[in-house]
Design a protein around this motif. Structure first.
Motif, PDB file in Angstrom:
ATOM      1  N   GLN A   1       7.689-101.282 -49.841  1.00 45.39           N
ATOM      2  CA  GLN A   1       8.633-100.451 -49.096  1.00 45.39           C
ATOM      3  C   GLN A   1       7.948 -99.583 -48.051  1.00 45.39           C
ATOM      4  N   ASN A   2       6.676 -99.274 -48.251  1.00 43.85           N
ATOM      5  CA  ASN A   2       5.964 -98.409 -47.314  1.00 43.85           C
ATOM      6  C   ASN A   2       5.241 -99.186 -46.219  1.00 43.85           C
ATOM      7  N   SER A   3       5.348-100.502 -46.201  1.00 39.90           N
ATOM      8  CA  SER A   3       4.647-101.297 -45.195  1.00 39.90           C
ATOM      9  C   SER A   3       5.257-101.095 -43.813  1.00 39.90           C
ATOM     10  N   TYR A   4       4.463-101.294 -42.777  1.00 41.22           N
ATOM     11  CA  TYR A   4       4.915-101.142 -41.397  1.00 41.22           C
ATOM     12  C   TYR A   4       3.971-101.916 -40.485  1.00 41.22           C
ATOM     13  N   PHE A   5       4.416-102.175 -39.265  1.00 38.15           N
ATOM     14  CA  PHE A   5       3.484-102.756 -38.311  1.00 38.15           C
ATOM     15  C   PHE A   5       3.343-101.833 -37.114  1.00 38.15           C
TER      16      PHE A   5
ATOM     17  N   LEU B   1      -0.658-104.902 -35.623  1.00 41.29           N
ATOM     18  CA  LEU B   1      -1.385-104.675 -36.873  1.00 41.29           C
ATOM     19  C   LEU B   1      -0.377-104.376 -37.977  1.00 41.29           C
ATOM     20  N   VAL B   2      -0.343-105.219 -39.022  1.00 44.27           N
ATOM     21  CA  VAL B   2       0.567-105.031 -40.158  1.00 44.27           C
ATOM     22  C   VAL B   2      -0.171-104.314 -41.275  1.00 44.27           C
ATOM     23  N   ASN B   3       0.402-103.210 -41.746  1.00 44.50           N
ATOM     24  CA  ASN B   3      -0.174-102.429 -42.843  1.00 44.50           C
ATOM     25  C   ASN B   3       0.674-102.611 -44.093  1.00 44.50           C
ATOM     26  N   MET B   4       0.049-103.127 -45.146  1.00 48.24           N
ATOM     27  CA  MET B   4       0.752-103.369 -46.408  1.00 48.24           C
ATOM     28  C   MET B   4       0.383-102.271 -47.383  1.00 48.24           C
ATOM     29  N   LEU B   5       1.340-101.399 -47.680  1.00 48.12           N
ATOM     30  CA  LEU B   5       1.104-100.281 -48.587  1.00 48.12           C
ATOM     31  C   LEU B   5       2.073-100.374 -49.748  1.00 48.12           C
ATOM     32  N   GLU B   6       1.547-100.537 -50.946  1.00 45.53           N
ATOM     33  CA  GLU B   6       2.415-100.572 -52.125  1.00 45.53           C
ATOM     34  C   GLU B   6       2.879 -99.162 -52.460  1.00 45.53           C
TER      35      GLU B   6
ATOM     36  N   SER C   1      20.773-102.050 -47.825  1.00 51.37           N
ATOM     37  CA  SER C   1      20.807-100.966 -46.834  1.00 51.37           C
ATOM     38  C   SER C   1      19.996 -99.768 -47.309  1.00 51.37           C
ATOM     39  N   ILE C   2      20.038 -99.496 -48.626  1.00 47.25           N
ATOM     40  CA  ILE C   2      19.253 -98.399 -49.188  1.00 47.25           C
ATOM     41  C   ILE C   2      17.767 -98.658 -48.977  1.00 47.25           C
ATOM     42  N   LYS C   3      17.337 -99.888 -49.248  1.00 45.66           N
ATOM     43  CA  LYS C   3      15.918-100.219 -49.092  1.00 45.66           C
ATOM     44  C   LYS C   3      15.474-100.049 -47.644  1.00 45.66           C
ATOM     45  N   GLN C   4      16.302-100.527 -46.704  1.00 43.59           N
ATOM     46  CA  GLN C   4      15.940-100.426 -45.299  1.00 43.59           C
ATOM     47  C   GLN C   4      15.902 -98.976 -44.839  1.00 43.59           C
ATOM     48  N   ARG C   5      16.881 -98.148 -45.275  1.00 42.20           N
ATOM     49  CA  ARG C   5      16.892 -96.743 -44.876  1.00 42.20           C
ATOM     50  C   ARG C   5      15.704 -96.006 -45.469  1.00 42.20           C
ATOM     51  N   ARG C   6      15.385 -96.322 -46.722  1.00 38.79           N
ATOM     52  CA  ARG C   6      14.235 -95.683 -47.371  1.00 38.79           C
ATOM     53  C   ARG C   6      12.943 -96.033 -46.649  1.00 38.79           C
ATOM     54  N   SER C   7      12.842 -97.291 -46.214  1.00 39.03           N
ATOM     55  CA  SER C   7      11.641 -97.705 -45.488  1.00 39.03           C
ATOM     56  C   SER C   7      11.546 -97.007 -44.139  1.00 39.03           C
ATOM     57  N   ARG C   8      12.685 -96.891 -43.428  1.00 43.98           N
ATOM     58  CA  ARG C   8      12.674 -96.235 -42.112  1.00 43.98           C
ATOM     59  C   ARG C   8      12.322 -94.756 -42.226  1.00 43.98           C
TER      60      ARG C   8
ATOM     61  N   ASN D   1      10.507 -93.296 -44.493  1.00 41.56           N
ATOM     62  CA  ASN D   1       9.204 -93.015 -45.079  1.00 41.56           C
ATOM     63  C   ASN D   1       8.163 -92.701 -44.002  1.00 41.56           C
ATOM     64  N   ILE D   2       7.356 -91.686 -44.239  1.00 35.67           N
ATOM     65  CA  ILE D   2       6.250 -91.339 -43.342  1.00 35.67           C
ATOM     66  C   ILE D   2       4.980 -91.882 -43.970  1.00 35.67           C
ATOM     67  N   ALA D   3       4.507 -93.006 -43.467  1.00 34.41           N
ATOM     68  CA  ALA D   3       3.360 -93.683 -44.058  1.00 34.41           C
ATOM     69  C   ALA D   3       2.033 -93.144 -43.540  1.00 34.41           C
TER      70      ALA D   3
END
Length: 289
Positions: free
Chosen positions: A83-87, A101-106, A240-247, A249-251
């Motif tokens: 859920q915390n991953s981002y590019f 650059l894709v960052n995979m954060l568990e 939708s909850i997962k997507q909002r939570r990901s958006r 999140n401050i990684a």
């Protein structure tokens, strides 16, 4: 394809008018094709940071054209596990394209959530009874203190009610679906059995109530207001909850000295330090964030 997976690259299309600057207008057909592809494949877009546009023709003045062509799409299993991953779209330098650059954060951090009133509680017969009983109680002190004490007691009883009736709501729904499936299989063997008919009816009524509560729960958490309850939208609300939570999140954050930190505890500490310094200034010249 099973398990978490993603697809990333140049899709040669923009989704919205905000993804372009200069040049020709948005191609609605290409945008619609990309959106349909995402929907048909049950894919969501990975959160991105960095440069707004991933491609530029490197021209100047009115000839300048910028587009956001590079994206990363992920499936539901990826959203569950990362859920915390981002590019990050990095500066393009002398190239037309930005490096991606894709960052995979568990997500191994458990958050302690604040109390939130859930709409599904209003379906419970105990709801109004709790409100009436606690609001009638008398407390000694100022008016604000009396109100706060009543609210604390209501909160405590609502939490107990939630644990008793709605904790693990999705698992409860699944268990009752299994029960009604077995009951209906038994009815196939003895369709006129009144005991089995009554058992199936009771299970069905309870299952319908649980499904309404489950959908109400996920709708409230997803903050999607344009769909009505009762249309089996639970999976949509859950995604939708997962997507909002990901958006939200401050990684990672970038400090004034250029240092980038992505440790959650350090991010919290830097944020507290930033606002403490900002609100402790005496000259009143507080810069915008």
């Amino acid at each position: 394809m099973n398990g978490p997976w993603m697809i990333q690259g140049d899709f040669n299309a923009v989704l919205t008018d905000n993804d372009r600057c200069g040049g020709s207008d948005i191609d609605n057909n290409h945008a619609r094709e990309l959106k349909d592809c995402m929907n048909d494949s049950n894919l969501g877009e990975m959160r991105s940071i960095g440069c707004s546009y991933s491609w530029s023709n490197n021209q100047i003045d009115n000839n300048k054209i910028c587009r956001r062509l590079d994206r990363a799409f992920i499936n539901e299993n990826w959203q569950d596990g990362f859920q915390n991953s981002y590019f990050e779209a990095l500066p393009n330098g002398i190239s037309d394209y930005s490096p991606i650059l894709v960052n995979m954060l568990e997500d191994n951090h458990l958050n302690k959530n604040n109390f939130k009133y859930l709409s599904l509680w209003s379906y419970n017969p105990e709801h109004n009874k709790i409100m009436e009983e606690e609001w009638k109680k008398e407390y000694q002190g100022y008016a604000f203190y009396k109100i706060s004490q009543k609210l604390k007691c209501i909160k405590r009883r609502f939490i107990m009610m939630n644990k008793q009736h709605y904790s693990g709501i999705s698992l409860r729904v699944k268990n009752y679906k299994d029960l009604i499936e077995r009951a209906r299989k038994d009815l196939q063997l003895d369709p006129m059995n009144n005991i089995l008919l009554e058992e199936e009816r009771v299970i069905y009524i309870h299952l319908r109530g649980l499904m309404i509560c489950e959908e109400s729960f996920y709708k409230q958490k997803s903050r999607v207001q344009w769909l009505n309850l009762g249309d089996s939208n639970t999976k949509f609300f859950h995604n939708s909850i997962k997507q909002r939570r990901s958006r939200n999140n401050i990684a990672m954050i970038k400090l004034d000295n250029g240092e980038i930190i992505n440790n959650r505890d350090k991010i919290h500490e830097e944020m507290k330090k930033f606002y403490k310094n900002m609100f402790s200034k005496r000259d009143g010249n507080i810069s915008h964030i």
